[in-house]
Scaffold this motif. Structure first.
Motif, PDB file in Angstrom:
ATOM      1  N   GLU A   1     -23.144   9.892  48.392  1.00 59.55           N
ATOM      2  CA  GLU A   1     -22.845  11.332  48.460  1.00 59.55           C
ATOM      3  C   GLU A   1     -23.135  12.113  47.176  1.00 59.55           C
ATOM      4  O   GLU A   1     -22.227  12.600  46.520  1.00 59.55           O
TER       5      GLU A   1
ATOM      6  N   GLY B   1     -19.738  16.048  43.388  1.00 56.73           N
ATOM      7  CA  GLY B   1     -19.197  15.947  44.737  1.00 56.73           C
ATOM      8  C   GLY B   1     -17.806  16.529  44.856  1.00 56.73           C
ATOM      9  O   GLY B   1     -16.939  15.963  45.527  1.00 56.73           O
TER      10      GLY B   1
ATOM     11  N   PHE C   1     -19.384  17.077  49.843  1.00 58.31           N
ATOM     12  CA  PHE C   1     -18.173  16.386  49.381  1.00 58.31           C
ATOM     13  C   PHE C   1     -17.269  16.001  50.549  1.00 58.31           C
ATOM     14  O   PHE C   1     -16.073  15.825  50.398  1.00 58.31           O
TER      15      PHE C   1
END
Lengths: 436, 224
Positions: free
Chosen positions: A83, B157, A89
């Protein structure tokens, strides 16, 4: 009523990240159900669900699983939890709050495909999520869900969590496999595809976290029932990560086919009052940008592709009218130039030169002709490398140059006036020595 | 003077792709390092044990090179030549091979690094929300604190808490310019960093994902 929340339903519930909390909700019941049906039937259920990969490419999971050779041999399942696509996310939240859903999905998938070795490749920066997953794997092992002869089914599985160390390219499946083999994360030439020759040269199924975490739901509700959610070509629900200039950024679970405006405005509150959407990336920073007029596009794989972009990883990045197109393009190119692994020339040099050319616009050294060169560099990258990292820069940058050409031309003029230099054709002498 | 004379020369190789070390000269008088001899290379017992445990997890023990480098970096503070030598000894690989791996990944330090890592995300979503300003403020606040290393980092992220940073692996955000000083103070005092902004305590944004008895950070309560 068709359900709208399959993965995120009350995911904040305290203790859901433990085995006890997950089982209290009926967790691991899909595994027991799966063990009672023939392996081929499980793959058929997944195929019938129409589940498309949630990592970026949108390839049908059932089809991918069916590519694996049958029979006794060392096969591997690798969960891609890297990711690192900017803006994404969703897997982070899923792994942190409900790790057993992923683990259960992996056990079912390995049973269905006759795999005895599975890995979760998680990006090194996700330390908290890796710790949680590690604890969850240990719990599942202690409960007999992972190990030899699971629940008397005859199926055995070894599941290993592997932490990466910071490289965007390791989200690319073959780069990930090299990294998992203990090498630099350079992508491989395809074919052979990983399903034929992947990890340790064995047949390997590589799937995203969200894809695998959806498997228990499909087994529980049945593939045909799952396929009723969403649209014909994009079934089910999708986790979307919305970020940038919106008032309520975060992860949302939506039914595929929902209007993009509804996601950006109703769920996320849209840009701050008084500002408007200038552009938005529908599927991570690698997707071509769309404009305000595209906001009513339905959020699913096919409609976004028709609109000239892609659903990608489901990461919507909203840019409001206080930002310049140049600023956005420069941020993108800096990232891709840094993350290019350097294996293929078009990507290694193309990302770097694109970044430099954009810097010249800012420093006032560019002419409008540079925009044509900029666009041509992008077309020369696309399709010419082993993986799509270069394309992932070329597509959004190309779309920004095409859609914001007037603004960029005005920027070139203003910057060169600021710099008080005579704009000459600047790129000519920038061709590396030896190129002519 | 023509336009061309005024322009700085184009730097051909100084780009950001993963080719560090291309300009470092090799000492040709030294023989190339081979797989270290276990009898001559002392390895701390604890480190050896952990690396061997990692190697046992994979069908091919070479797969453990990244986990082993993580372990060595934790033990030595950075991937020093000594640390690489020790990993090479336990894994029976050449130091050159492990250096090639370590130099590829952003999280491995091949030069001494400060004790505390502050990674500030400066990628697209965070920068739209002011990450570049925060990064500069963070550098200014950490100035003079030898044990704090501030780095601009690619997307970590966590764009939902942008602008954000990862402080020794703990994700914190959304950050404002005042938080830079607080991060430095928390690190120097050995406290958990910005506890009220830690991602681990944050509720999901999706309303259907919520529970009524949530006790952590509610993003809507905070920003809405």
């Amino acid at each position: 009523m068709t359900p709208t929340h399959l993965l995120f339903d009350r995911i904040d519930e305290p203790g859901l990240n433990t085995l006890q909390g997950y089982e209290k909700r009926g967790g691991y019941s899909a595994l027991r159900k799966a063990f009672a049906i023939p392996q081929a039937a499980i793959v058929e259920e997944i195929s019938a669900s129409g589940l498309r990969g949630r990592g970026g490419a949108g390839f049908k999971m059932g089809q991918k699983a069916s590519f694996l050779p049958k029979g006794e041999m060392a096969k591997y399942l690798v969960c891609n939890a890297d990711e690192s696509e900017p803006g994404t996310f969703k897997d982070r939240e899923l792994m942190q709050k409900c790790p057993h859903m992923l683990i259960e999905g992996m056990i079912i998938t390995t049973f269905a495909t006759g795999i005895n070795h599975a890995f979760i490749y998680i990006r090194g920066e996700y330390e908290l999520q890796a710790d949680i997953l590690e604890a969850a794997i240990a719990e599942a092992e202690a409960a007999g869900f992972i190990g030899e002869n699971i629940l008397g089914s005859g199926h055995s599985l070894k599941l290993v969590l592997h932490r990466g160390a910071g490289a965007y390219i390791c989200g690319e499946e073959t780069g990930l496999l090299d990294s998992l083999e203990g090498k630099r994360g350079n992508p491989r030439l395809k074919p052979p595809f990983p399903a034929i020759e992947g990890l340790y040269a064995g047949p390997t199924l590589v799937n995203n976290v969200e894809t695998l975490a959806t498997v228990p739901t499909i087994i529980n509700m049945g593939g045909a029932e799952y396929a009723k959610i969403g649209t014909e070509g994009s079934t089910g629900t999708k986790l979307v990560s919305v970020s940038g200039d919106v008032q309520r950024p975060g992860n949302y679970e939506i039914v595929l086919g929902t209007s993009s405006r509804e996601i950006i405005f109703d769920l996320c509150g849209g840009p701050k009052p008084g500002r408007t959407v200038k552009m938005w990336f529908p599927g991570g920073s690698s997707s071509p940008v769309l404009l305000e007029e595209d906001l009513d596009v339905a959020y699913d794989f096919d409609t976004l592709a028709k609109a000239g972009s892609m659903l990608g990883s489901g990461a919507i990045i909203v840019v409001d009218d206080t930002h310049s197109a140049l600023e956005v393009a420069q941020k993108l190119t800096k990232f891709y130039a840094h993350e290019s692994c350097g294996k293929c020339v078009p990507c290694r040099e193309g990302t770097n030169w694109t970044h430099k050319m954009l810097a010249r616009i800012e420093s006032g050294e560019a002419t409008p002709m540079d925009l044509d060169i900029l666009a041509s560099v992008q077309t020369q990258i696309i399709g010419n490398c082993l993986c799509v990292l270069g394309d992932a820069m070329a597509m959004p940058v190309g779309s920004i140059v095409a859609k914001f050409r007037d603004e960029l031309e005005a920027e070139i003029e203003a910057a060169s006036e600021r710099a008080n230099t005579v704009p000459v054709a600047p790129v000519q002498d920038a061709i590396p020595v030896g190129a002519h | 003077m023509s336009y061309f004379d005024k322009r700085p020369p184009v730097k051909r190789y100084e780009h950001g792709s993963r080719v560090p070390g291309w300009d470092e000269a090799v000492d040709l008088t030294k023989p190339p390092a081979t797989v270290p001899d276990p009898a001559l290379t002392p390895v701390p017992a604890e480190l050896r044990e952990k690396i061997e445990a990692a190697m046992a997890l994979y069908p091919d023990s070479k797969s453990a090179s990244i986990p082993a480098l993580h372990l060595a970096q934790q033990h030595h503070g950075w991937c020093s030549p000594e640390a690489i030598e020790q990993v090479a000894c336990v894994m029976q690989l050449t130091p050159a091979y492990l250096t090639s791996v370590a130099s590829f990944y952003d999280m491995f330090a091949l030069t001494p690094k400060p004790k505390h890592d502050v990674y500030v995300c400066t990628n697209i979503s965070c920068s739209l929300l002011g990450a570049d300003e925060f990064y500069e403020q963070m550098c200014a606040s950490a100035h003079g604190h030898e044990d704090i290393g501030v780095r601009g980092f690619e997307c970590l992220g966590a764009c939902d808490i942008g602008p954000m940073a990862s402080v020794n692996g703990e994700y914190v955000g959304p950050l404002n310019l005042f938080d830079a000083q607080l991060i430095v103070e928390d690190l120097e005092a050995g406290r958990p960093v910005l506890e009220h902004k830690q991602l681990r305590n944050r509720a999901v944004a999706d309303p259907q994902g919520r529970v009524a008895d949530w006790t952590g950070i509610d993003p809507v309560g905070q920003e809405g």
